[in-house]
Enzyme design. Structure first.
Site, mmCIF file in Angstrom:
data_model
loop_
_atom_site.group_PDB
_atom_site.id
_atom_site.type_symbol
_atom_site.label_atom_id
_atom_site.label_comp_id
_atom_site.label_asym_id
_atom_site.label_seq_id
_atom_site.Cartn_x
_atom_site.Cartn_y
_atom_site.Cartn_z
ATOM 1 N N HIS A 30 50.907 -55.246 -38.557
ATOM 2 C CA HIS A 30 50.994 -55.242 -37.021
ATOM 3 C C HIS A 30 51.207 -53.907 -36.635
ATOM 4 O O HIS A 30 52.239 -53.253 -36.966
ATOM 5 C CB HIS A 30 52.072 -56.321 -36.805
ATOM 6 C CG HIS A 30 52.238 -56.117 -35.106
ATOM 7 N ND1 HIS A 30 51.297 -56.801 -34.504
ATOM 8 C CD2 HIS A 30 53.019 -55.920 -34.384
ATOM 9 C CE1 HIS A 30 51.666 -56.736 -33.214
ATOM 10 N NE2 HIS A 30 52.749 -56.286 -33.040
ATOM 11 N N HIS B 189 50.036 -51.089 -32.907
ATOM 12 C CA HIS B 189 49.666 -50.885 -31.366
ATOM 13 C C HIS B 189 48.669 -49.900 -31.331
ATOM 14 O O HIS B 189 48.780 -49.009 -30.742
ATOM 15 C CB HIS B 189 50.799 -50.783 -30.711
ATOM 16 C CG HIS B 189 51.897 -51.788 -30.605
ATOM 17 N ND1 HIS B 189 53.212 -51.889 -30.165
ATOM 18 C CD2 HIS B 189 51.677 -53.269 -31.214
ATOM 19 C CE1 HIS B 189 54.110 -53.036 -30.338
ATOM 20 N NE2 HIS B 189 52.959 -53.892 -30.927
ATOM 21 N N GLU C 284 59.298 -59.032 -34.398
ATOM 22 C CA GLU C 284 58.065 -60.091 -34.384
ATOM 23 C C GLU C 284 57.896 -60.291 -36.097
ATOM 24 O O GLU C 284 56.788 -60.527 -36.280
ATOM 25 C CB GLU C 284 56.895 -59.305 -33.925
ATOM 26 C CG GLU C 284 57.074 -59.205 -32.732
ATOM 27 C CD GLU C 284 55.687 -58.788 -31.970
ATOM 28 O OE1 GLU C 284 55.089 -59.184 -30.952
ATOM 29 O OE2 GLU C 284 55.324 -57.414 -32.075
ATOM 30 N N HIS D 171 48.469 -56.229 -26.198
ATOM 31 C CA HIS D 171 49.568 -55.972 -27.271
ATOM 32 C C HIS D 171 49.193 -54.963 -28.420
ATOM 33 O O HIS D 171 49.778 -53.997 -28.533
ATOM 34 C CB HIS D 171 50.178 -57.327 -27.663
ATOM 35 C CG HIS D 171 51.281 -57.419 -28.451
ATOM 36 N ND1 HIS D 171 51.716 -58.547 -29.028
ATOM 37 C CD2 HIS D 171 51.822 -56.452 -29.298
ATOM 38 C CE1 HIS D 171 52.761 -58.503 -30.066
ATOM 39 N NE2 HIS D 171 52.737 -57.220 -30.084
#
Length: 228
Positions: free
Chosen positions: A94, A96, A75, A162
């Protein structure tokens, strides 16, 4: 460059220590001239909790660089498209985070339900937390651009089903914002949606005390805790 590489490495370990990332999923990047330093996956991968400066590699905005045995995140477009589109951004996280994941799946809005407990978190919530509704792997530029449209210029974006994308002028700011969002999500799951928001008259009594206090001082404490 070595100092910034260490900072990005520390950021990965801080996020893991606070349960915002786990295992091998998640990445942090920092803007540099001509590209970015980003957490890559190495030949002896042990997860984000064990990130070393060697795992932080320099690539351009097309993902090209002297990677050797390391590979860029699937990603990577999350980072590169944010940095292309938003010159004020110096770092991208980024992750989770589990509480944010649950809030997104339940459709629970992240509201400014507390104040002085965490002023940066309150201010993020008061400004509104945008949501990207597609639970997809953002591995193409087109998908990252969709995410940017949903983000609408805000510093953060919840990716439903996500995780989350968080930006900052610095790595410290992006990390502190990520932790603040996950704290807000944990509180939201505990108290539900019936708790009133902090009134506007009280919000004005909760000023921005500056990046030096909210970001850099907290960052130093977070990094110090890694060695405690």
């Amino acid at each position: 460059m070595d100092s910034l590489r260490q900072t990005v490495s520390d950021a990965c370990r801080v996020l893991a220590a606070h349960g915002v990332v786990s295992g091998i999923l998640g990445h942090v990047s920092a803007r540099v001239d001509g590209g970015l330093l980003v957490r890559t996956r190495g030949p002896r991968e042990k997860g984000l909790r064990h990130t070393t400066p060697e795992d932080i590699r320099l690539v351009d905005l097309d993902g090209r660089g002297d990677l050797g045995e390391w590979t860029v995140p699937n990603e990577l477009p999350i980072h590169t498209e944010v940095l292309r589109a938003r010159p004020e951004v110096g770092a991208v996280v980024h992750a989770h985070p589990p509480a944010l994941l649950v809030c997104g799946l339940k459709g629970l809005p992240l509201r400014p339900v507390y104040g002085a407990f965490d002023i940066p978190g309150m201010r993020l919530a008061a400004a509104g937390i945008p949501v990207y509704p597609r639970s997809v792997l953002i591995r193409r530029r087109e998908l990252a651009q969709e995410m940017l449209e949903a983000m609408a210029g805000k510093p953060v974006c919840l990716l439903r089903g996500h995780g989350v994308t968080v930006t900052g002028e610095t790595v410290a700011e992006a990390v502190v914002r990520t932790l603040a969002l996950e704290t807000l999500a944990r509180v939201t799951l505990q108290v539900g949606t019936d708790v009133p928001e902090v009134p506007a008259a009280d919000q004005v009594e909760l000023p921005d005390l500056g990046a030096g206090f909210f970001n850099e001082t907290q960052w130093r404490a977070l990094v110090a805790d890694l060695g405690a």
